[in-house]
Structures are given as structure tokens and as C-alpha cells.
Design a protein around this motif. Structure first.
Motif, PDB file in Angstrom:
ATOM      1  N   PRO A 258     -54.828  99.253  95.228  1.00  0.00           N
ATOM      2  CA  PRO A 258     -53.987  99.041  94.037  1.00  0.00           C
ATOM      3  C   PRO A 258     -54.370  97.770  93.291  1.00  0.00           C
ATOM      4  O   PRO A 258     -54.864  96.803  93.889  1.00  0.00           O
ATOM      5  CB  PRO A 258     -52.569  98.938  94.625  1.00  0.00           C
ATOM      6  CG  PRO A 258     -52.646  99.557  95.982  1.00  0.00           C
ATOM      7  CD  PRO A 258     -54.048  99.289  96.467  1.00  0.00           C
ATOM      8  N   ALA A 259     -54.120  97.782  91.985  1.00  0.00           N
ATOM      9  CA  ALA A 259     -54.447  96.609  91.165  1.00  0.00           C
ATOM     10  C   ALA A 259     -53.651  95.387  91.597  1.00  0.00           C
ATOM     11  O   ALA A 259     -54.146  94.252  91.532  1.00  0.00           O
ATOM     12  CB  ALA A 259     -54.174  96.924  89.695  1.00  0.00           C
ATOM     13  N   LEU A 260     -52.419  95.601  92.077  1.00  0.00           N
ATOM     14  CA  LEU A 260     -51.596  94.475  92.518  1.00  0.00           C
ATOM     15  C   LEU A 260     -52.238  93.740  93.693  1.00  0.00           C
ATOM     16  O   LEU A 260     -52.169  92.508  93.774  1.00  0.00           O
ATOM     17  CB  LEU A 260     -50.199  94.978  92.907  1.00  0.00           C
ATOM     18  CG  LEU A 260     -49.202  93.913  93.377  1.00  0.00           C
ATOM     19  CD1 LEU A 260     -48.980  92.882  92.278  1.00  0.00           C
ATOM     20  CD2 LEU A 260     -47.885  94.555  93.787  1.00  0.00           C
ATOM     21  N   GLU A 261     -52.869  94.484  94.601  1.00  0.00           N
ATOM     22  CA  GLU A 261     -53.536  93.838  95.727  1.00  0.00           C
ATOM     23  C   GLU A 261     -54.700  92.971  95.259  1.00  0.00           C
ATOM     24  O   GLU A 261     -54.941  91.891  95.817  1.00  0.00           O
ATOM     25  CB  GLU A 261     -54.026  94.887  96.719  1.00  0.00           C
ATOM     26  CG  GLU A 261     -52.909  95.561  97.500  1.00  0.00           C
ATOM     27  CD  GLU A 261     -53.431  96.435  98.621  1.00  0.00           C
ATOM     28  OE1 GLU A 261     -54.664  96.428  98.852  1.00  0.00           O
ATOM     29  OE2 GLU A 261     -52.623  97.117  99.266  1.00  0.00           O
ATOM     30  N   TRP A 262     -55.418  93.432  94.247  1.00  0.00           N
ATOM     31  CA  TRP A 262     -56.517  92.627  93.716  1.00  0.00           C
ATOM     32  C   TRP A 262     -55.987  91.351  93.070  1.00  0.00           C
ATOM     33  O   TRP A 262     -56.607  90.283  93.179  1.00  0.00           O
ATOM     34  CB  TRP A 262     -57.320  93.430  92.706  1.00  0.00           C
ATOM     35  CG  TRP A 262     -58.260  94.399  93.330  1.00  0.00           C
ATOM     36  CD1 TRP A 262     -58.239  95.761  93.245  1.00  0.00           C
ATOM     37  CD2 TRP A 262     -59.389  94.086  94.168  1.00  0.00           C
ATOM     38  NE1 TRP A 262     -59.267  96.311  93.975  1.00  0.00           N
ATOM     39  CE2 TRP A 262     -59.982  95.310  94.547  1.00  0.00           C
ATOM     40  CE3 TRP A 262     -59.935  92.897  94.632  1.00  0.00           C
ATOM     41  CZ2 TRP A 262     -61.103  95.375  95.368  1.00  0.00           C
ATOM     42  CZ3 TRP A 262     -61.056  92.948  95.447  1.00  0.00           C
ATOM     43  CH2 TRP A 262     -61.624  94.169  95.805  1.00  0.00           C
ATOM     44  N   VAL A 263     -54.851  91.434  92.392  1.00  0.00           N
ATOM     45  CA  VAL A 263     -54.253  90.241  91.792  1.00  0.00           C
ATOM     46  C   VAL A 263     -53.883  89.220  92.867  1.00  0.00           C
ATOM     47  O   VAL A 263     -54.158  88.021  92.739  1.00  0.00           O
ATOM     48  CB  VAL A 263     -53.007  90.630  90.968  1.00  0.00           C
ATOM     49  CG1 VAL A 263     -52.284  89.373  90.475  1.00  0.00           C
ATOM     50  CG2 VAL A 263     -53.397  91.504  89.785  1.00  0.00           C
TER      51      VAL A 263
ATOM     52  N   ASN B 261     -56.420 107.558  95.406  1.00  0.00           N
ATOM     53  CA  ASN B 261     -55.591 106.398  95.749  1.00  0.00           C
ATOM     54  C   ASN B 261     -56.432 105.355  96.473  1.00  0.00           C
ATOM     55  O   ASN B 261     -56.570 105.385  97.691  1.00  0.00           O
ATOM     56  CB  ASN B 261     -54.419 106.840  96.630  1.00  0.00           C
ATOM     57  CG  ASN B 261     -53.550 107.882  95.946  1.00  0.00           C
ATOM     58  OD1 ASN B 261     -53.265 107.754  94.760  1.00  0.00           O
ATOM     59  ND2 ASN B 261     -53.134 108.897  96.672  1.00  0.00           N
TER      60      ASN B 261
ATOM     61  N   TYR C 245     -62.978 101.513  98.767  1.00  0.00           N
ATOM     62  CA  TYR C 245     -63.343 102.668  97.951  1.00  0.00           C
ATOM     63  C   TYR C 245     -64.352 103.504  98.759  1.00  0.00           C
ATOM     64  O   TYR C 245     -65.567 103.379  98.580  1.00  0.00           O
ATOM     65  CB  TYR C 245     -63.947 102.217  96.622  1.00  0.00           C
ATOM     66  CG  TYR C 245     -63.003 101.361  95.812  1.00  0.00           C
ATOM     67  CD1 TYR C 245     -62.135 101.939  94.891  1.00  0.00           C
ATOM     68  CD2 TYR C 245     -62.957  99.978  95.990  1.00  0.00           C
ATOM     69  CE1 TYR C 245     -61.253 101.165  94.151  1.00  0.00           C
ATOM     70  CE2 TYR C 245     -62.078  99.195  95.266  1.00  0.00           C
ATOM     71  CZ  TYR C 245     -61.229  99.797  94.347  1.00  0.00           C
ATOM     72  OH  TYR C 245     -60.347  99.017  93.624  1.00  0.00           O
TER      73      TYR C 245
ATOM     74  N   ASP D 138     -69.714  97.663  93.666  1.00  0.00           N
ATOM     75  CA  ASP D 138     -69.550  97.823  95.108  1.00  0.00           C
ATOM     76  C   ASP D 138     -70.889  98.166  95.768  1.00  0.00           C
ATOM     77  O   ASP D 138     -71.007  99.132  96.505  1.00  0.00           O
ATOM     78  CB  ASP D 138     -68.499  98.886  95.439  1.00  0.00           C
ATOM     79  CG  ASP D 138     -68.706 100.175  94.645  1.00  0.00           C
ATOM     80  OD1 ASP D 138     -69.619 100.205  93.806  1.00  0.00           O
ATOM     81  OD2 ASP D 138     -67.951 101.129  94.871  1.00  0.00           O
TER      82      ASP D 138
END
Length: 263
Positions: free
Chosen positions: A180-185, A177, A232, A4
């Protein structure tokens, strides 16, 4: 190189464009040999559906990431401001109480800047900083004011102490927090599907299609980079600064405060 960082944005865009071009060349050769390249209106309509759905999802996630960053910045500023208020207000108390509060406030600023900020990029917080915060607030709440002047100051200090603790809790929670990993997917998977979808269309000008496809992938890569940087807030080159705590601590050594605190 941190993922980042500003340099990573350049690498991300360049790498995405290179992969997009290589993919377009490879797929076009395969589809040309099989005769599956199309310029049919149905294909264009389907691409509009896919592109619109991904654009909506991408926009929502980008806005959420930017809101997360700005909220983290406001929370940090609120915490530092509350600490500064405690230091300033304590100047009107008796010397013993003033010394205890300002010593704890100074130590808290040191623990936050030196111990806590370096580990917040990993989603952690410093137990030492939390302990000092508890001690500072306990010192404030256990103080017994005498006279109307100290009672008025004490009421304001209780408000500042509550704001300090609430802001600290929100700050440490936001540090843990992140995206989330799901958002990256969804972001990466949707971006790949959208770019690959452009491979199945045929333009008479090969360079024009190459440029258009590269622009699509560049826009997607830039938006993903925004999520990476803003999602982040306590990590990377673009992160919330702890300078407010140093400013709050410097109040103790300010000449005006020192003169007022002297007997």
C-alpha cells in the motif's frame, strides 16, 4: 531501468549515501554556527526511541513483503501443479474427453505465460486466460464418467479443478494488492527522520560520524530495497516464474503420456 531491478538496488544505496552525506555536511555547518550541536544524554535517549520505533515498523513491513512473495510463489506452484494433475489424470479418460481437457489445459498454459504474466507486473490479469480457465473447468465438471475407473479419476480431477481455480484467484488477487502507498509513506518518512536525527549529534572525529551516519542510511536503504523487491512478487528482476505452467504443458508431449493416450 525498472525500479524493482537489481541495478536499482545499487543506485538506491549509493544515492541514499550521497544525500545523507550532503545533508550531514549542510546541517552540521548550520548547527555549528548556531551552537545547537549536542552530545547530551537526553538526545541519545530520544534517538533510541525514534530508532527503535522505526526499526519495529521497518521489520514488520519487510517480513510482510517477504511473506507475500513466498506465498505468491507457493500459490503459483499450486496452480501449475493442479494443471499438471488435470493433464495426467485426463490420460485415463475416453479419447474425446481426454482431447478436450488436454487441449484446454495446453491453451490455458499458453495464455497464462504469453498474455497474463507480462501484464501482472501492472496489477492486471488477462481476460483470455480467465476465459480458458472457465472453459477448462466447465469441461471437467460436465464430464460424465463411466465405470469405476473413470469415476475414481473424475473425483481426483474435480479436486484438481477446484485447486486450480482457487490458486488462480489467489494469484491474481495478490498481483493486484501489492504494498500500500501508506506503507511507503511510513517507510520513507520514518527513514528520513531517523537519518536526520543523527545530524544533531557531535562526535570529535568528523570522519567517524560520517561513516556511522552512512551505515545507518545504508541499512535503511537496503531494507527498503527488500520491500521493493519482495513486495511485488510478479514484477521486476526478482519475481515468481511461470515455468511451472510450461512444465505442465510439456506433459502432454511426453512420450509415456503420448503412448498411453494412443488408441
Amino acid at each position: 531501468m525498472k525500479i524493482d531491478s537489481y541495478l536499482s538496488g545499487v543506485v538506491l544505496v549509493v544515492a541514499t549515501d550521497i544525500l545523507t552525506i550532503l545533508g550531514l555536511v549542510a546541517v552540521r555547518r548550520v548547527l555549528r554556527s548556531t551552537g545547537h550541536l549536542t552530545d547530551h544524554d537526553v538526545g541519545g535517549s530520544l534517538f533510541q526511541v525514534v530508532g527503535t520505533m522505526y526499526a519495529v515498523i521497518l521489520g514488520l513491513i519487510v517480513v510482510e513483503a517477504m511473506d507475500r512473495f513466498h506465498e505468491a510463489s507457493r500459490t503459483t506452484a499450486s496452480e501449475a501443479s493442479a494443471l499438471a494433475n488435470l493433464i495426467m489424470l485426463s490420460n485415463g479418460l475416453r479419447p474425446e474427453a481426454r482431447g478436450q481437457i488436454q487441449a484446454s489445459a495446453s491453451e490455458y498454459a499458453d495464455r497464462v505465460v504469453d498474455d497474463e504474466w507480462p501484464v501482472m507486473d501492472k496489477g492486471q490479469h488477462a481476460p483470455e486466460a480467465r476465459s480458458v480457465a472457465v472453459r477448462l473447468i466447465t469441461t471437467v465438471t460436465s464430464f460424465e464418467p463411466k465405470g469405476e475407473r473413470e469415476q475414481a479419476i473424475y473425483a481426483e480431477m474435480l479436486t484438481a479443478a477446484g485447486e486450480l481455480w482457487n490458486s488462480r484467484r489467489q494469484r491474481t488477487s495478490r498481483g493486484v494488492n501489492a504494498v500500500p502507498a501508506l506503507e511507503w509513506v511510513v517507510l520513507i518518512g520514518g527513514g528520513v527522520i531517523t537519518v536526520v536525527f543523527t545530524y544533531f549529534f557531535r562526535l570529535n572525529q568528523w570522519r567517524t560520524q560520517l561513516a556511522m551516519t552512512s551505515m545507518v542510511s545504508t541499512v535503511i536503504a537496503l531494507n527498503i530495497y527488500l520491500v521493493l523487491m519482495f513486495g511485488y512478487p510478479y514484477s521486476g528482476d526478482l519475481k515468481v516464474s511461470p515455468d511451472g505452467f510450461l512444465v505442465a504443458k510439456s506433459i502432454i508431449d511426453h512420450p509415456a503420456v503420448a503412448r498411453a493416450a494412443s488408441p
